[in-house]
Design an enzyme around this catalytic site. Structure first.
Site, short mmCIF file in Angstrom:
data_model
loop_
_atom_site.label_atom_id
_atom_site.label_comp_id
_atom_site.label_asym_id
_atom_site.label_seq_id
_atom_site.Cartn_x
_atom_site.Cartn_y
_atom_site.Cartn_z
N GLU A 155 -68.43 46.44 29.78
CA GLU A 155 -68.90 45.65 30.91
C GLU A 155 -68.74 46.43 32.23
O GLU A 155 -67.60 46.69 32.63
CB GLU A 155 -68.10 44.35 30.98
CG GLU A 155 -68.50 43.46 32.14
CD GLU A 155 -67.72 42.14 32.17
OE1 GLU A 155 -66.58 42.11 31.65
OE2 GLU A 155 -68.24 41.17 32.72
N GLU A 161 -62.36 45.79 41.16
CA GLU A 161 -61.57 45.52 39.95
C GLU A 161 -61.22 46.79 39.17
O GLU A 161 -60.24 46.83 38.46
CB GLU A 161 -62.31 44.54 39.03
CG GLU A 161 -62.48 43.17 39.67
CD GLU A 161 -62.93 42.10 38.69
OE1 GLU A 161 -62.61 42.19 37.50
OE2 GLU A 161 -63.61 41.17 39.14
N ASP A 188 -72.93 41.44 33.58
CA ASP A 188 -72.38 40.29 34.28
C ASP A 188 -73.09 40.19 35.63
O ASP A 188 -73.03 41.11 36.45
CB ASP A 188 -70.87 40.50 34.44
CG ASP A 188 -70.15 39.33 35.12
OD1 ASP A 188 -70.70 38.79 36.10
OD2 ASP A 188 -69.03 39.00 34.71
N HIS A 191 -70.98 40.92 38.89
CA HIS A 191 -70.68 42.34 39.16
C HIS A 191 -71.96 43.09 39.55
O HIS A 191 -71.96 43.93 40.44
CB HIS A 191 -70.04 42.99 37.94
CG HIS A 191 -68.73 42.38 37.56
ND1 HIS A 191 -67.64 42.38 38.40
CD2 HIS A 191 -68.34 41.72 36.44
CE1 HIS A 191 -66.62 41.76 37.81
NE2 HIS A 191 -67.03 41.35 36.62
N HIS A 214 -72.90 37.74 30.96
CA HIS A 214 -72.08 36.76 31.68
C HIS A 214 -72.87 36.26 32.88
O HIS A 214 -73.41 37.07 33.65
CB HIS A 214 -70.78 37.40 32.19
CG HIS A 214 -69.71 37.47 31.15
ND1 HIS A 214 -68.60 38.28 31.28
CD2 HIS A 214 -69.56 36.80 29.97
CE1 HIS A 214 -67.83 38.12 30.22
NE2 HIS A 214 -68.38 37.23 29.42
N ARG A 220 -69.61 33.80 42.62
CA ARG A 220 -68.91 33.58 41.35
C ARG A 220 -68.72 32.09 41.03
O ARG A 220 -67.88 31.72 40.23
CB ARG A 220 -67.59 34.34 41.27
CG ARG A 220 -67.42 34.92 39.87
CD ARG A 220 -66.38 35.94 39.67
NE ARG A 220 -66.63 36.56 38.36
CZ ARG A 220 -65.90 37.51 37.82
NH1 ARG A 220 -64.85 37.98 38.45
NH2 ARG A 220 -66.20 38.02 36.65
N GLU A 249 -69.49 32.70 32.95
CA GLU A 249 -68.15 33.19 33.31
C GLU A 249 -68.05 33.06 34.82
O GLU A 249 -68.27 34.02 35.57
CB GLU A 249 -67.94 34.65 32.88
CG GLU A 249 -66.47 35.05 32.98
CD GLU A 249 -66.26 36.55 33.05
OE1 GLU A 249 -66.97 37.24 33.82
OE2 GLU A 249 -65.37 37.03 32.34
C1 LER Z 1 -64.61 40.01 32.70
O1 LER Z 1 -65.72 39.66 31.92
C2 LER Z 1 -64.95 40.07 34.13
O2 LER Z 1 -66.08 39.90 34.51
C3 LER Z 1 -63.88 40.37 35.06
O3 LER Z 1 -64.34 40.28 36.36
C4 LER Z 1 -62.69 39.46 34.85
O4 LER Z 1 -61.75 39.73 35.82
MN MN Z 2 -67.68 39.28 33.09
#
Ligand code: LER
Ligand code: MN
Length: 272
Positions: A155, A161, A188, A191, A214, A220, A249
């Protein structure tokens, strides 16, 4: 033989929620502990799919899980592994060989469980925040080769992060370098909104390497309560022939109950 969710099995892309098993996650309306009850609530909310946040897969019996999923009429589409990063400090890219080995073993234990369900195993924060890319590559090879029948989804995470693999392009470079068929991408939308030049372009770049998705909005929050162009994402997913699941998510905001109707979520983001 890699099991993939069949076309038409749940209509267009099955939608799912995350259920935490042993430790809490901020990205679920549920708490850990009574997770069998949470599975039933996911199903009652109209979702056909679930992703389990599992810290230690050795504590989850495959037969027991199968019974719970059958009872709830849910399909396990993914297991997420990041909780072992914050809870136990495991990292696939750590310069400490012992830490790295434990992280590899943890992923392999996830693979052992996921295999019976055709679920994808997610490599998110378990890669480490600032480790070495060469070591990450070695570790991912050991994981992918452990069982070529289980798909691993790397991912891309935003820069706040991790320093390792922020974009689809970076993930693809590493994946192509390793040449393992069972290594792909988890895309995701949260992100991607930070790191990709365009979210639909990111989807198109991942193409057939797209193993899992995701969904969260720009802030978010629950999809539909931010400003991401979801219909353009669906168009891109159609374009690349995506046949996996879409798992929410997101923070359970503005209110947890807004995640608890799949039909309403679909309506808000134009999934029909
Ligand atoms: C995990 O899937 C994710 O997107 C991270 O940002 C979780 O902290
Ligand atoms: Mn994610």
């Amino acid at each position: 033989m890699i099991r993939v969710i069949g076309e038409g099995e749940f209509g267009r892309w099955p939608l799912g929620l995350i259920v935490p098993v042993q430790d809490p996650t901020p990205f679920s309306p549920f708490s850990p502990g009574e997770w069998s009850g949470s599975l039933v609530r996911v199903s009652q909310a109209g979702y056909p799919a679930v992703e389990l946040a599992i810290t230690d897969p050795r504590e989850v019996s495959s037969a027991g899980l199968e019974a719970l999923l059958t009872q709830a009429e849910l399909r396990l589409v993914a297991t997420t592994t990041g909780q072992a990063a914050w809870k136990e400090g495991l990292s696939l890219s750590s310069p400490d060989e012992g830490v790295r080995e434990r992280a590899i073993t943890r992923i392999q234990e996830h693979m052992r469980l996921a295999r019976d369900f055709g679920a994808v195993v997610i490599v998110g924060l378990l890669r480490g925040k600032s480790g070495e890319k060469g070591l990450l590559k070695q570790s991912l090879r050991a994981c992918a080769q452990f069982d070529p029948a289980v798909r691993l989804a790397l991912e891309p995470l935003n820069r706040y992060e991790t320093e390792l693999i922020n974009t689809v392009a970076e993930a693809l470079e590493l994946i192509e370098d390793l040449g393992q068929e069972n290594l792909g991408i988890l895309f995701d939308t949260f992100h991607a909104n930070i790191e990709e030049r365009s979210i639909p372009e990111g989807v198109r770049l991942a193409r057939d390497r797209l193993f899992h998705l995701h969904l969260a909005d720009s802030n978010r929050w629950t999809p539909g309560f931010g400003h991401l162009p979801f219909p353009k994402v669906w168009e891109a997913l159609e374009g690349v022939g995506y046949r996996g699941a879409l798992v929410l998510e997101c923070l359970p905001r503005p209110e947890p109950r807004l995640m608890l109707s799949a039909a309403e979520v679909r309506g808000r983001v134009g999934l029909g």
